[in-house]
Design an enzyme around this catalytic site. Structure first.
Site, mmCIF file in Angstrom:
data_model
loop_
_atom_site.group_PDB
_atom_site.id
_atom_site.type_symbol
_atom_site.label_atom_id
_atom_site.label_comp_id
_atom_site.label_asym_id
_atom_site.label_seq_id
_atom_site.Cartn_x
_atom_site.Cartn_y
_atom_site.Cartn_z
ATOM 1 N N PHE A 215 1.565 -13.697 -1.925
ATOM 2 C CA PHE A 215 1.104 -12.645 -3.131
ATOM 3 C C PHE A 215 1.494 -11.239 -2.322
ATOM 4 O O PHE A 215 0.950 -10.895 -1.327
ATOM 5 C CB PHE A 215 -0.360 -12.818 -3.216
ATOM 6 C CG PHE A 215 -0.869 -11.694 -4.382
ATOM 7 C CD1 PHE A 215 -0.813 -12.079 -5.552
ATOM 8 C CD2 PHE A 215 -1.516 -10.669 -4.038
ATOM 9 C CE1 PHE A 215 -1.261 -10.947 -6.791
ATOM 10 C CE2 PHE A 215 -1.811 -9.555 -4.960
ATOM 11 C CZ PHE A 215 -1.786 -9.966 -6.264
ATOM 12 N N ASP A 324 3.721 -8.005 5.296
ATOM 13 C CA ASP A 324 2.758 -7.563 4.337
ATOM 14 C C ASP A 324 1.337 -7.832 4.862
ATOM 15 O O ASP A 324 0.705 -8.813 4.850
ATOM 16 C CB ASP A 324 2.668 -8.192 2.952
ATOM 17 C CG ASP A 324 1.634 -7.751 1.944
ATOM 18 O OD1 ASP A 324 1.006 -6.993 2.269
ATOM 19 O OD2 ASP A 324 2.037 -7.911 0.583
ATOM 20 N N LYS A 355 -6.129 -1.781 1.448
ATOM 21 C CA LYS A 355 -7.359 -2.542 1.582
ATOM 22 C C LYS A 355 -8.260 -1.596 2.680
ATOM 23 O O LYS A 355 -8.686 -0.639 2.189
ATOM 24 C CB LYS A 355 -7.056 -3.865 1.563
ATOM 25 C CG LYS A 355 -6.826 -4.577 0.658
ATOM 26 C CD LYS A 355 -6.910 -6.110 0.634
ATOM 27 C CE LYS A 355 -6.515 -6.791 -0.585
ATOM 28 N NZ LYS A 355 -7.477 -6.605 -1.954
ATOM 29 N N THR A 379 3.366 11.431 -6.538
ATOM 30 C CA THR A 379 2.719 12.655 -6.531
ATOM 31 C C THR A 379 1.986 12.833 -5.298
ATOM 32 O O THR A 379 1.545 13.781 -4.658
ATOM 33 C CB THR A 379 2.077 12.826 -8.152
ATOM 34 O OG1 THR A 379 2.866 12.892 -8.999
ATOM 35 C CG2 THR A 379 1.483 14.201 -7.899
#
Length: 497
Positions: A215, A324, A355, A379
């Site tokens: 995931f 990841d 997280k 941004t």
């Protein structure tokens, strides 16, 4: 009193109090052997969800689907390792806001930082970080993010969340991969015109290899490398990229060492075959992305030898190795970054985070830095106000030695879960974990759902993973006394099934 409880209580004699709790009360509780940590005990006063939560759900349900919400949080009343819901139920939080709660609720040092003048100014004046970062931002990045940069990584790119960290890391890898092919020359007119039609050569035919059960997020690129649940992917266009099997280890590990070694070798061989096949058909693998522990997909583990072999494959293929660490990162595994356990001679090329860091982003080696400004840009670049909170979190982790404590407390948690498995072998299996990053499997999906509900009834909040798993993601201030409480309540909940 279970053996796990006895060990946890004994170890608690050597533990520091939870920051912000009454130091005298903490010392008295621990010295007397009382099974009460300084932030208290669970308290259940209604069903979960209760009447007030149901009212809140109905209100929010008027404008969005909130069927995935188990309860609403009373943030003012939540403290330490305890989350309080809108009905006043006080639960030992072992899910930690989906592994995103770093040092518990309302940590006094974080609250003080939030009340500071610098935090107020950054909250009131959210600048376009990509064009007009505030004065001193470079120093903040060096003192905060680069202070915990993994070995071998010299650059960082802040982002807003885990998904956009992964999304832009993938883009960065493709730019690096094509720049190696192109050399030090400008884009051709054909590349510039064809990319506007989403066609090659401007839009590359290169690919990213990911693993079954992984995931990596829900934006389009991240979703293309996500392989955990069909629910995430159905109806969404996806890139045609290769997917390899991820090891499915058998437990206990010492009993199945030979079988697990063969399983990992099978998966490495599959990666080697896929890399060659996709190269030969003109769709070369630019990068391989993997989680140190597949969290959402079921808390699937693999050995350091497996990841070392994958690193070797990527290096030989000229592909980037992307790790990841959105969920595994920041101390919970007993390492600041879970991949540190592998002791790689050649570090990963890119590592994503979010997280517990409270901002998203990715670290990378210098050679992956885009050669032209503006190619990776948004941004807000992670938000200066959040950067201040992140800096304080990292200071607390270092000051309170929370990386080592996660390893120590996690060993107790894992022992307790193994005792649970031994007592209820027909219901619980495959206990596994690193640090406090732990999980169990239930005998089926129905039992998984029932146990999560029973845990709520006794005052513990946890989360599902995979088809039958339950994952535990407590904050870094989770102590041996909290382990003792958790294990007593887990035994009670399983007994009620």
């Amino acid at each position: 009193m279970t053996p796990a409880l006895r060990r946890a209580t004994a170890l608690a004699l050597r533990c520091r109090a939870i920051p912000g709790a009454s130091q005298l009360a903490s010392r008295r509780a621990i010295a007397s052997g009382a099974e009460v940590p300084p932030d208290g005990l669970p308290k259940i006063v209604s069903a979960i969800p209760g009447p007030k939560t149901k009212e809140s759900m109905a209100e929010l349900g008027m404008v969005m689907n909130c069927s995935s919400v188990p309860f609403f949080v009373d943030l003012e009343q939540s403290y330490g390792n305890y989350v309080v819901d809108g009905d006043g139920n006080r639960l030992l939080d072992m899910f930690g806001q989906i592994a995103a709660l770093p040092v518990g609720y309302n940590h006094p040092d974080l609250l003080a930082m939030a009340k500071s003048q610098s935090s107020a100014v950054n909250l009131a004046n959210r600048t376009a970080m990509s064009r007009h970062p505030p004065v001193g931002y470079g120093k903040e990045v060096m003192e905060t993010l680069m202070a915990v940069a993994p070995n071998g990584m010299t650059d960082v790119m802040p982002m807003m969340c885990g998904s956009c960290a992964v999304e832009n890391a993938l883009k960065c890898v493709f730019m690096w991969f094509k720049a190696k092919e192109r050399g030090d020359v400008a884009f051709t007119m054909e590349e510039e015109s064809s990319c506007m039609l989403n066609s090659p050569p401007g839009s590359t035919d290169a690919s990213i290899l990911s693993f079954q059960g992984g995931f990596h997020g829900r934006t389009l690129g991240a979703l293309s490398v996500t392989r955990s649940k069909a629910l995430h992917k159905v109806d969404i266009p996806a890139f045609d990229w290769p997917v390899a099997p991820f090891p499915r280890l058998k437990y206990p590990l010492d009993r199945f060492a030979a079988e697990n070694r063969a399983e990992e070798q099978r998966c490495v061989a599959a990666v080697e075959v896929l890399v060659a096949e996709w190269r030969d058909k003109g769709r070369p693998v630019a990068g391989v992305i993997v989680e140190p522990i597949q969290a959402e997909g079921g808390d699937n583990h693999a050995s350091a030898e497996f990841f070392t072999a994958i690193r070797k494959v990527t290096a030989e293929a000229g592909a980037a190795f992307i790790v990841d660490e959105v969920q595994t990162g920041v101390a919970s595994t007993g390492y600041m970054w879970a991949h540190e356990k592998w002791n790689l001679e050649n570090p990963p090329d890119v590592m994503t985070f979010a997280k517990k860091m409270q901002i998203g982003g990715y670290f990378m080696k210098r050679e992956l830095r885009p050669q032209i400004g503006g190619r990776v840009l948004n941004t807000w670049y992670g938000d200066a106000a959040r950067m201040g909170i992140t800096k304080e979190i990292l200071r607390v982790i270092k000051r309170d030695n929370l990386v080592a404590k996660a390893a120590e407390t996690g060993a107790l948690l894992l022992d307790g879960l193994k005792e649970l498995e031994a007592k209820f072998p027909s219901l619980i299996s495959n206990v596994r974990g690193q640090g406090t990053f732990c999980a169990i499997d239930c005998c089926d999906a129905q039992t998984q759902e029932k146990l999560i509900a029973e845990l709520h009834k006794v005052g513990v909040h946890s989360g599902a993973c995979g088809d039958t798993g339950i994952r535990f993601r407590p904050s870094l201030v989770f102590t041996p006394l909290h382990v003792a409480i958790a294990m007593e309540l887990l035994h009670k909940a399983v007994s009620n099934i």
